[in-house]
Every structure is written in C-alpha cells, then in structure tokens.
Design a protein around this motif. Structure first.
Motif, mmCIF file in Angstrom:
data_model
loop_
_atom_site.group_PDB
_atom_site.id
_atom_site.type_symbol
_atom_site.label_atom_id
_atom_site.label_comp_id
_atom_site.label_asym_id
_atom_site.label_seq_id
_atom_site.Cartn_x
_atom_site.Cartn_y
_atom_site.Cartn_z
ATOM 1 N N LYS A 1 0.827 -1.200 0.000
ATOM 2 C CA LYS A 1 0.000 0.000 0.000
ATOM 3 C C LYS A 1 0.870 1.262 0.000
ATOM 4 C CE LYS A 1 -3.709 2.072 2.689
ATOM 5 N NZ LYS A 1 -2.876 3.148 3.266
ATOM 6 N N VAL A 2 0.699 2.062 -1.039
ATOM 7 C CA VAL A 2 1.490 3.282 -1.189
ATOM 8 C C VAL A 2 0.623 4.495 -0.898
ATOM 9 C CG1 VAL A 2 2.843 4.708 -2.770
ATOM 10 C CG2 VAL A 2 2.773 2.238 -3.094
ATOM 11 N N THR A 3 1.163 5.417 -0.113
ATOM 12 C CA THR A 3 0.559 6.732 0.056
ATOM 13 C C THR A 3 1.603 7.729 -0.415
ATOM 14 O OG1 THR A 3 -0.597 5.895 1.981
ATOM 15 C CG2 THR A 3 -0.580 8.274 1.686
ATOM 16 N N LEU A 4 1.212 8.586 -1.339
ATOM 17 C CA LEU A 4 2.177 9.472 -1.995
ATOM 18 C C LEU A 4 1.693 10.911 -1.874
ATOM 19 C CD1 LEU A 4 4.626 9.557 -4.065
ATOM 20 C CD2 LEU A 4 2.883 9.432 -5.851
ATOM 21 N N ALA A 5 2.611 11.824 -1.592
ATOM 22 C CA ALA A 5 2.245 13.239 -1.519
ATOM 23 C C ALA A 5 3.405 14.090 -2.018
ATOM 24 C CB ALA A 5 1.895 13.627 -0.079
ATOM 25 N N HIS A 6 3.071 15.250 -2.543
ATOM 26 C CA HIS A 6 4.142 16.137 -2.998
ATOM 27 C C HIS A 6 3.704 17.598 -2.951
ATOM 28 C CE1 HIS A 6 1.863 16.412 -6.706
ATOM 29 N NE2 HIS A 6 2.702 17.314 -7.171
ATOM 30 N N VAL A 7 4.720 18.449 -2.923
ATOM 31 C CA VAL A 7 4.541 19.896 -3.076
ATOM 32 C C VAL A 7 5.720 20.379 -3.917
ATOM 33 C CG1 VAL A 7 4.625 22.136 -1.890
ATOM 34 C CG2 VAL A 7 3.313 20.257 -0.887
ATOM 35 N N GLY A 8 5.435 21.085 -5.013
ATOM 36 C CA GLY A 8 6.515 21.581 -5.869
ATOM 37 C C GLY A 8 6.777 20.663 -7.042
ATOM 38 N N ASP A 9 8.017 20.681 -7.557
ATOM 39 C CA ASP A 9 8.309 19.943 -8.786
ATOM 40 C C ASP A 9 9.209 18.728 -8.578
ATOM 41 O OD1 ASP A 9 10.669 21.253 -8.296
ATOM 42 O OD2 ASP A 9 10.815 22.212 -10.268
ATOM 43 N N SER A 10 9.405 18.297 -7.343
ATOM 44 C CA SER A 10 10.033 16.990 -7.144
ATOM 45 C C SER A 10 8.990 15.943 -7.538
ATOM 46 C CB SER A 10 10.466 16.793 -5.686
ATOM 47 O OG SER A 10 11.504 17.695 -5.373
ATOM 48 N N ARG A 11 9.455 14.867 -8.171
ATOM 49 C CA ARG A 11 8.498 13.957 -8.824
ATOM 50 C C ARG A 11 8.537 12.541 -8.282
ATOM 51 N NH1 ARG A 11 9.245 15.276 -15.294
ATOM 52 N NH2 ARG A 11 8.334 17.373 -15.218
ATOM 53 N N ALA A 12 7.422 11.834 -8.485
ATOM 54 C CA ALA A 12 7.375 10.384 -8.314
ATOM 55 C C ALA A 12 7.005 9.762 -9.655
ATOM 56 C CB ALA A 12 6.341 9.999 -7.261
#
Ligand code: CA
Length: 255
Positions: free
Chosen positions: A120-131
C-alpha cells in the motif's frame, strides 16, 4: 513482505552546494526527497528540516492512538493523513526556523514523499520533485508538478517539450516554507509485484528524459546500480542542478 530501496544524491556539475536531502527508511516505510531553495546554504537547511521533521512525525505516529495535531481529512486514510500532516508540520518547521534565523528568510523546499506498508502506497508532494511508477510496461509520472510550465502545458499553451527548455522551467508555484496555504496532493494506491517507485528532484527529471530513466532502471542489475547510473547520466547530460534519486520496490522474493 520485503521492501528494498536505494537512494543517492549528488551535487551535479555546476552548483557549489547540494541543497537536496533524502531519506529512505524501510523500517518506518518512509521515503522522502526534498529540494531546498534559497541559496547561501539556506536551501540545505530547509531540505534537511523537511526530511527530519517528517521522519520524526511518522515515527511518533506508528501507534494510532494519538491526538492528531491538525485537522483530520476524512477523505483520506490514516497514512494519507499522516503523510499530509508530516508535510504541513515540515512547512511549519521551516517557517519557525526562519523566525529564529531571519537571514534564511528566502529558504523553502519542495518535497515528494511516500509511505509504503506491504504493497500500500501513500504518496504526496509539493513543488516539482516527482514520483514515477516504473514496470515492464513503461514509466508513468505520478505527480503533477506545481510549476509555472506545468500549468501552461495543462492549459495547452506550451507543449511538454517546450516546457522542458522554457526559461521559466524552474519556477514553482508552491513550496514548503513559503508562508502561504499549501495544496498538498495525496494519492493512495497498491504497488504491483513488478512495480518500482522512483522519487527524484528536478535535477534528475530535468536532465534525463522519462524514456531514458526507464531504460536505465530496466537495464541495471539492482536498485543501487540503477540510482548510480541515473546520477551518472544526469551528470553526463549536463548536471546543471543537484541530483537525487530514491528507488523503492516491494514484494519480490530475494534473488
Ligand atoms: Ca533542484
């Protein structure tokens, strides 16, 4: 289920300081890439604050019976709330540090982070770093950059290839520590047996094309060799920025 990971960061070929920070902590199931902004060593401070504050909060919330420090978002699961709260607390920690050290007034950080438990993956971001999600079928960018060029592409004003070389390609529309309200995007999904996750700073995604990233990871004998080859290629392509890559896989039998 075994989680395997490898992470690496490199100053690149042009910058004097490495303002990126990363964390790959399978024991906590936490993986973070933060790209600091602000120069004069402040960016390094900001990205380190992000990684440390997030790790601290995730460690503190391993048991669920805890008073929640922020508003609980009922649309998200427990890990979604955990990751979102960790990001918001990291944002607050940068702001607090700036109040104590006004000379770092301009610092901030992007972040991409995931929690991984079993598949189970939970993913979050702010800005331009990527997944990115990589598997035998190809490579898929999971995060939408919070950047000026990404908005122009979404509105049909720029093409993706124009965005890659546009003079404003480094202009981000939100960052931790900027003092404004953050719009944290959280995704929750299952990681397949042949899937790998890549978290990276724009020093990788800006220097190495998605298809080249896929080729490198597919051809590498293991995750460590893959992150080393990604960094080497980003440097060979110019290395204009700090470069960070964290690869994660879950669920495969040991070779
Ligand atoms: Ca960067």
């Amino acid at each position: 289920m075994a989680i395997r990971t490898a992470g690496l960061t490199d100053v690149g070929c042009v910058r004097k300081h490495n303002e990126d920070s990363y964390l790959a902590e399978p024991g906590l199931g936490l993986f973070v890439v933060a790209d600091g902004l602000g120069g004069h060593a402040a960016g390094e401070v900001a990205s380190r604050i992000v990684v440390e504050r997030m790790a601290q909060f995730v460690e503190e919330t391993q048991e669920k019976d805890r008073t929640w420090p922020l508003e609980y978002d009922t649309r998200l699961g427990f890990d979604g709330n955990r990751l979102k709260a960790a990001l918001l607390l990291a944002d607050q920690a940068i702001t607090d540090d700036i109040q104590r050290n006004p000379e770092r007034e301009t610092m901030g950080s992007t972040v991409v982070a995931c929690l991984l438990h079993e598949s189970k993956v939970t993913l979050a971001h702010v800005g331009d770093s990527r997944a990115y999600l990589l598997n035998p079928d190809g490579i898929q960018q999971l995060t939408r950059d919070h950047s000026w060029v990404a908005e122009q592409v979404a509105n049909g004003i720029l093409t993706p290839s124009e965005a890659r070389t546009h003079p404003f390609r480094n202009v981000i529309t939100q960052a931790l520590g900027s003092g404004g309200d953050l719009e944290v995007e959280v995704q929750e999904f299952e990681l397949g047996e042949l899937d790998r996750l890549l978290l990276c700073s724009d020093g990788l995604s800006g220097m190495v094309s998605d298809s080249q990233i896929w080729d490198i990871v597919a051809q590498a004998p293991d995750l460590q060799a893959a992150v080393e080859a990604l960094i080497t290629t980003a440097r060979e392509n110019g290395g204009e920025d700090n470069i960070t890559a964290v690869l994660i896989e879950s669920g495969r039998e040991e070779a």
